[in-house]
Design a protein around this motif. Structure first.
Motif, PDB file in Angstrom:
ATOM      1  N   ASN A 197       0.831  -1.203   0.000  1.00 34.38           N
ATOM      2  CA  ASN A 197       0.000   0.000   0.000  1.00 34.38           C
ATOM      3  C   ASN A 197       0.869   1.258   0.000  1.00 34.38           C
ATOM      4  N   ASP A 198       1.992   1.217   0.727  1.00 37.77           N
ATOM      5  CA  ASP A 198       2.909   2.352   0.714  1.00 37.77           C
ATOM      6  C   ASP A 198       3.369   2.671  -0.709  1.00 37.77           C
ATOM      7  N   MET A 199       3.698   1.620  -1.474  1.00 35.98           N
ATOM      8  CA  MET A 199       4.198   1.840  -2.824  1.00 35.98           C
ATOM      9  C   MET A 199       3.110   2.359  -3.763  1.00 35.98           C
ATOM     10  N   MET A 200       1.897   1.845  -3.583  1.00 35.70           N
ATOM     11  CA  MET A 200       0.800   2.354  -4.391  1.00 35.70           C
ATOM     12  C   MET A 200       0.599   3.855  -4.121  1.00 35.70           C
ATOM     13  N   ARG A 201       0.646   4.257  -2.869  1.00 40.04           N
ATOM     14  CA  ARG A 201       0.492   5.670  -2.519  1.00 40.04           C
ATOM     15  C   ARG A 201       1.704   6.484  -2.983  1.00 40.04           C
ATOM     16  N   ARG A 202       2.883   5.922  -2.809  1.00 43.58           N
ATOM     17  CA  ARG A 202       4.104   6.628  -3.214  1.00 43.58           C
ATOM     18  C   ARG A 202       4.092   6.934  -4.710  1.00 43.58           C
ATOM     19  N   ILE A 203       3.727   5.949  -5.505  1.00 43.82           N
ATOM     20  CA  ILE A 203       3.760   6.119  -6.962  1.00 43.82           C
ATOM     21  C   ILE A 203       2.613   7.004  -7.444  1.00 43.82           C
ATOM     22  N   ILE A 204       1.404   6.732  -6.953  1.00 45.89           N
ATOM     23  CA  ILE A 204       0.238   7.487  -7.432  1.00 45.89           C
ATOM     24  C   ILE A 204       0.272   8.935  -6.958  1.00 45.89           C
ATOM     25  N   LEU A 205       0.469   9.140  -5.658  1.00 45.85           N
ATOM     26  CA  LEU A 205       0.325  10.486  -5.105  1.00 45.85           C
ATOM     27  C   LEU A 205       1.526  11.382  -5.398  1.00 45.85           C
ATOM     28  N   ALA A 206       2.725  10.802  -5.397  1.00 44.24           N
ATOM     29  CA  ALA A 206       3.915  11.636  -5.592  1.00 44.24           C
ATOM     30  C   ALA A 206       4.323  11.774  -7.053  1.00 44.24           C
ATOM     31  N   GLU A 207       3.970  10.795  -7.888  1.00 45.59           N
ATOM     32  CA  GLU A 207       4.436  10.830  -9.276  1.00 45.59           C
ATOM     33  C   GLU A 207       3.302  10.966 -10.288  1.00 45.59           C
ATOM     34  N   VAL A 208       2.325  10.061 -10.224  1.00 47.38           N
ATOM     35  CA  VAL A 208       1.307  10.002 -11.278  1.00 47.38           C
ATOM     36  C   VAL A 208       0.351  11.192 -11.218  1.00 47.38           C
ATOM     37  N   CYS A 209      -0.228  11.445 -10.051  1.00 45.72           N
ATOM     38  CA  CYS A 209      -1.245  12.504  -9.964  1.00 45.72           C
ATOM     39  C   CYS A 209      -0.727  13.879 -10.386  1.00 45.72           C
ATOM     40  N   PRO A 210       0.422  14.329  -9.896  1.00 46.04           N
ATOM     41  CA  PRO A 210       0.902  15.645 -10.353  1.00 46.04           C
ATOM     42  C   PRO A 210       1.081  15.719 -11.860  1.00 46.04           C
ATOM     43  N   ARG A 211       1.611  14.648 -12.484  1.00 45.53           N
ATOM     44  CA  ARG A 211       1.814  14.669 -13.933  1.00 45.53           C
ATOM     45  C   ARG A 211       0.480  14.561 -14.674  1.00 45.53           C
ATOM     46  N   MET A 212      -0.483  13.829 -14.106  1.00 44.72           N
ATOM     47  CA  MET A 212      -1.809  13.751 -14.721  1.00 44.72           C
ATOM     48  C   MET A 212      -2.456  15.137 -14.773  1.00 44.72           C
ATOM     49  N   ILE A 213      -2.348  15.887 -13.698  1.00 42.79           N
ATOM     50  CA  ILE A 213      -2.951  17.222 -13.649  1.00 42.79           C
ATOM     51  C   ILE A 213      -2.280  18.139 -14.666  1.00 42.79           C
ATOM     52  N   VAL A 214      -0.954  18.104 -14.730  1.00 50.68           N
ATOM     53  CA  VAL A 214      -0.220  18.924 -15.709  1.00 50.68           C
ATOM     54  C   VAL A 214      -0.612  18.541 -17.134  1.00 50.68           C
ATOM     55  N   SER A 215      -0.901  17.257 -17.351  1.00 53.07           N
ATOM     56  CA  SER A 215      -1.272  16.771 -18.691  1.00 53.07           C
ATOM     57  C   SER A 215      -2.744  17.016 -19.009  1.00 53.07           C
ATOM     58  N   GLY A 216      -3.465  17.648 -18.095  1.00 52.88           N
ATOM     59  CA  GLY A 216      -4.880  17.929 -18.327  1.00 52.88           C
ATOM     60  C   GLY A 216      -5.802  16.769 -18.026  1.00 52.88           C
ATOM     61  N   LYS A 217      -5.306  15.730 -17.353  1.00 55.87           N
ATOM     62  CA  LYS A 217      -6.124  14.554 -17.026  1.00 55.87           C
ATOM     63  C   LYS A 217      -6.539  14.615 -15.545  1.00 55.87           C
ATOM     64  N   THR A 218      -7.224  15.687 -15.176  1.00 59.73           N
ATOM     65  CA  THR A 218      -7.569  15.926 -13.772  1.00 59.73           C
ATOM     66  C   THR A 218      -8.526  14.874 -13.235  1.00 59.73           C
ATOM     67  N   ILE A 219      -9.498  14.456 -14.033  1.00 56.47           N
ATOM     68  CA  ILE A 219     -10.465  13.461 -13.561  1.00 56.47           C
ATOM     69  C   ILE A 219      -9.755  12.155 -13.227  1.00 56.47           C
ATOM     70  N   ARG A 220      -8.830  11.749 -14.102  1.00 51.17           N
ATOM     71  CA  ARG A 220      -8.081  10.522 -13.828  1.00 51.17           C
ATOM     72  C   ARG A 220      -7.235  10.685 -12.556  1.00 51.17           C
ATOM     73  N   ALA A 221      -6.661  11.866 -12.377  1.00 52.85           N
ATOM     74  CA  ALA A 221      -5.864  12.116 -11.175  1.00 52.85           C
ATOM     75  C   ALA A 221      -6.721  11.993  -9.921  1.00 52.85           C
ATOM     76  N   LEU A 222      -7.945  12.519  -9.956  1.00 52.77           N
ATOM     77  CA  LEU A 222      -8.853  12.416  -8.802  1.00 52.77           C
ATOM     78  C   LEU A 222      -9.218  10.961  -8.527  1.00 52.77           C
ATOM     79  N   GLN A 223      -9.490  10.207  -9.568  1.00 54.52           N
ATOM     80  CA  GLN A 223      -9.821   8.788  -9.387  1.00 54.52           C
ATOM     81  C   GLN A 223      -8.661   8.030  -8.742  1.00 54.52           C
TER      82      GLN A 223
END
Length: 711
Positions: free
Chosen positions: A405-431
């Motif tokens: 669970n730590d790794m899922m949070r580490r990868i999603i919250l620290a890496e994927v979500c910020p880049r998703m928002i910058v890429s205009g994929k805000t809905i995916r980032a929220l999910q």
């Protein structure tokens, strides 16, 4: 003589809110802890000792509370607690446990802190015999008192005796006590492991080098072990690894040595209000890259994947993710245990998140990767993980305790979500953020907390366990859903994106949507309340009625706020009915908008304007729970560091709009009595006295001028 491995700091007694990127990712040690939490955020010996205390006391006591009492409290602080423990009213659960007549444990901890204080004085380079005067007792007295103890904490008193004798340079006595009693303790005993380095050091000083080497090896202190057996001791851990490798290419202690060293280069869970430490990777770590690659290429070591993985990990920490990816590809193709291969796969998911373009191809790959990671989370939950999750503290603070669970949070919250928002994929980032915050809570579905109860006229806090859904609806409890990463994100991305996210919950467009929605917290009343509240914040009152109208009265227990003042009163006045306050406010504002637009009577229009403007103003001021879930400039989470509510665009626009409406309304009145009454309610006493002195309100103001400060 014993080498000290680097300790990872942690604050005790309160919640250290770490960034998600502070989770430890590097993992080469299998089954480092019985609960599956591979990594510790403070010194390994200290953690083992704290876990032993937790086992002796209560599993419900947080390790951080034990660490605070055992390691962080000074002698003076603990002595003050010891003398007045019966009246302890603090929040430290371990101290509370001690205060309930646990004198044996309390006396020992005081004795241990005295021992440390006396040893610290005598070990000082400025120590003189006259300094004994200010000490609680001498080292000789500590030895005598420790050896005379015959209670249930005998092993711990033996440790204090050995420490004191070592400081007195009574090395022969240390060895004799070890041979007679301490060596008979079970090998898994924490206290035995704490005594071992002193015995190894004593044997070394008595020139029994073979025994010293044996004890240092058993204690896992390989640098000291090599120093004892070599006239030219190694200058670093990397050099020690290299020398051991020459003798034993597959040394079973390599994983532990690597993990301890690499952890010193990983971000240690920095606080969300602090800047990142950019200089964690030192020359020694870079030397390890070269050594690890060489060992992997030579082929003498069986687990070559571990060495390529280690080199790749440090390359990434040093700011070279592309080079890290190349080395990781070699790890993927090399021989390694299943355990190491899983660590390699986690790092591949992480590097893909950093390096790949965020297009549909990456989303398809991420979906497959998350399916694998999600299955690992579901399959490896232990009773200890369940317990720590139900307590929620570690999960809320981003403290490493469950690798998957730590790794899922580490990868999603620290890496994927910020880049998703910058890429205009805000809905995916929220999910994704919703899944990261709530997946483990949903699997465990249990919350342990202390609830206030009344027993025979006394208030007591009783440990209670309930399902997450029950806990979330308990109005007396703090809900976790307004202080996590997902909430902060959804509260800051903008109303249009929030509505779009809500609609994707109701109408998912692909399999990935359904996968993520099924692993997040998507209670529609919770989501509708967030949407409705943001509609109130953006003054879209008609939309607010629509969304808030879908929420039942029982949901109020889930909210983290309530209203105290009447939003339609210019002065501070208690609200009579607090129930369903957001919906009733939105409905009233809609009715006022309709009246302002439809009525042709100027006095009615003016009265509606004033009530409407008052509600708008108060919803951003004293009645802020209508438009916000928290107040102040320091945010509780990690997405954005500060929210200055008074200066946010919506608040400024609301204040400016309300002032315009007040001025327009006052100019509209044709009935002078109504105008005077409205101005009086707005505290405009001077204007009433000067412009409307003949009215009933005007005469009252003129007759009470000493009490009306505006006049």
């Amino acid at each position: 003589m014993a080498a000290l491995w680097p300790a990872i700091p942690v604050l005790g007694c309160w919640g250290p809110w770490y960034l998600p990127k502070g989770y430890y990712m590097y993992r080469v040690v299998d089954n480092a802890e019985e609960d599956g939490a591979v990594f510790s955020q403070f010194n390994l010996n200290a953690e083992s000792n704290c876990r032993e205390w937790q086992h002796r006391t209560s599993q419900s006591i947080p390790l951080t509370d034990i660490y605070q009492a055992v390691y962080k409290m000074s002698l003076e602080e603990f002595e003050a607690f010891h003398n007045e423990s019966w009246g302890y009213g603090g929040n430290n659960a371990f101290l509370k446990w001690l205060s309930h007549g646990r004198w044996d444990e309390m006396n020992f901890l005081l004795f241990a802190k005295i021992t440390e204080d006396v040893r610290g004085r005598q070990n000082s380079r400025w120590y003189y015999p006259s300094m004994r005067t200010g000490a609680k007792m001498s080292l000789e007295e500590i030895v005598d008192q420790a050896l005379n103890y015959r209670g249930p904490l005998r092993d711990r008193y033996l440790l204090q005796a050995v420490r004191a004798m070592f400081s007195l340079r009574r090395y022969t006595d240390c060895i004799a006590l070890w041979n007679k009693e301490a060596s008979l303790l079970p090998k898994e005993c924490v206290v035995r492991q704490l005594i071992l380095p002193y015995i190894a050091g004593a044997e070394y000083r008595m020139k029994n080098y073979d025994k010293a080497v044996s004890y240092f090896y058993e204690a896992g202190d390989f640098v000291s072990m090599i120093a004892c057996s070599d006239v030219n001791p190694p200058a670093s851990t990397v050099e020690a690894i290299e020398r051991i490798y020459q003798q034993e290419p597959n040394c079973s202690h390599f994983p532990e040595m690597l993990q301890r060293l690499v952890h010193t280069a990983e971000p240690d869970g920095e606080f969300y209000w602090e800047e990142l430490d950019k200089d964690l990777v030192k020359d020694e770590h870079r030397q390890l890259i070269r050594l690890a690659v060489r060992i992997a290429q030579e082929g003498k070591a069986h687990n070559t994947a571990m060495w390529y993985y280690t080199a790749a990990f440090i390359e990434d920490l040093d700011g070279h993710p592309v080079e890290a990816s190349k080395l990781l590809a070699k790890a993927e193709q090399s021989h390694g245990t299943e355990f190491i291969k899983e660590s390699v796969k986690v790092m591949r998911i992480y590097l893909d998140a950093k390096l790949m373009p965020y297009n549909q191809g990456y989303e398809n790959l991420l979906f497959k990767q998350l399916q694998w990671l999600d299955q690992k989370i579901a399959d490896n939950i232990t009773p200890k993980v369940r317990e720590r999750t139900s307590e929620y503290y570690d999960l809320a603070c981003n403290i490493s305790y469950y690798y998957w669970n730590d790794m899922m949070r580490r990868i999603i919250l620290a890496e994927v979500c910020p880049r998703m928002i910058v890429s205009g994929k805000t809905i995916r980032a929220l999910q994704l953020a919703n899944m990261a915050d709530n997946r483990l809570l949903g699997l465990v579905d249990c919350k342990t907390y202390h609830k206030e109860t009344h027993v025979k006229g006394r208030v007591e806090w009783v440990e209670t366990t309930s399902s997450m859904s029950e806990f979330r609806r308990d109005k007396n409890m703090w809900s976790p859903d307004y202080s996590n990463y997902f909430f902060e994100m959804i509260d800051s991305v903008g109303i249009d994106k929030v509505i779009a996210y809500r609609n994707r919950i109701e109408r998912p467009v692909d399999t990935f949507d359904r996968f993520l929605n099924g692993r997040g917290y998507v209670d529609m009343e919770y989501i509708n309340d967030i949407v409705g509240t943001q509609c109130l914040r953006t003054m879209r009152y008609g939309d607010a009625v629509t969304y808030l109208g879908h929420i039942g009265r029982s949901f109020e227990g889930h909210l983290n706020t309530e209203i105290y003042w009447d939003p339609f009163s210019y002065e501070r006045r208690d609200i009579k009915d607090k129930s369903d306050f957001k919906y009733r406010f939105a409905r009233e504002m809609c009715m006022l908008e309709q009246e302002m637009n439809k009525t042709t009577d100027p006095d009615r229009k003016a009265e509606a304007m004033i009530r409407y403007a008052t509600g708008m103003r108060n919803s951003f001021d004293r009645c802020w729970p209508l438009t916000q879930y928290y107040h102040g400039i320091s945010y509780w989470g990690q997405v954005q560091k500060k929210r200055d509510w008074e200066n946010e665009p919506e608040a400024i626009r609301a204040m400016e709009r309300s002032m315009e409406l007040f001025k327009t309304a006052c100019a509209l009145f044709t009935d002078r009595e109504l105008a005077a009454k409205a101005l009086y309610e707005l505290n405009q006493y001077r204007t009433v006295a000067e412009k409307y002195p003949e009215t009933e309100i005007g005469q009252y103001v003129c007759g009470h001028c000493d009490n009306l400060y505006d006049y």
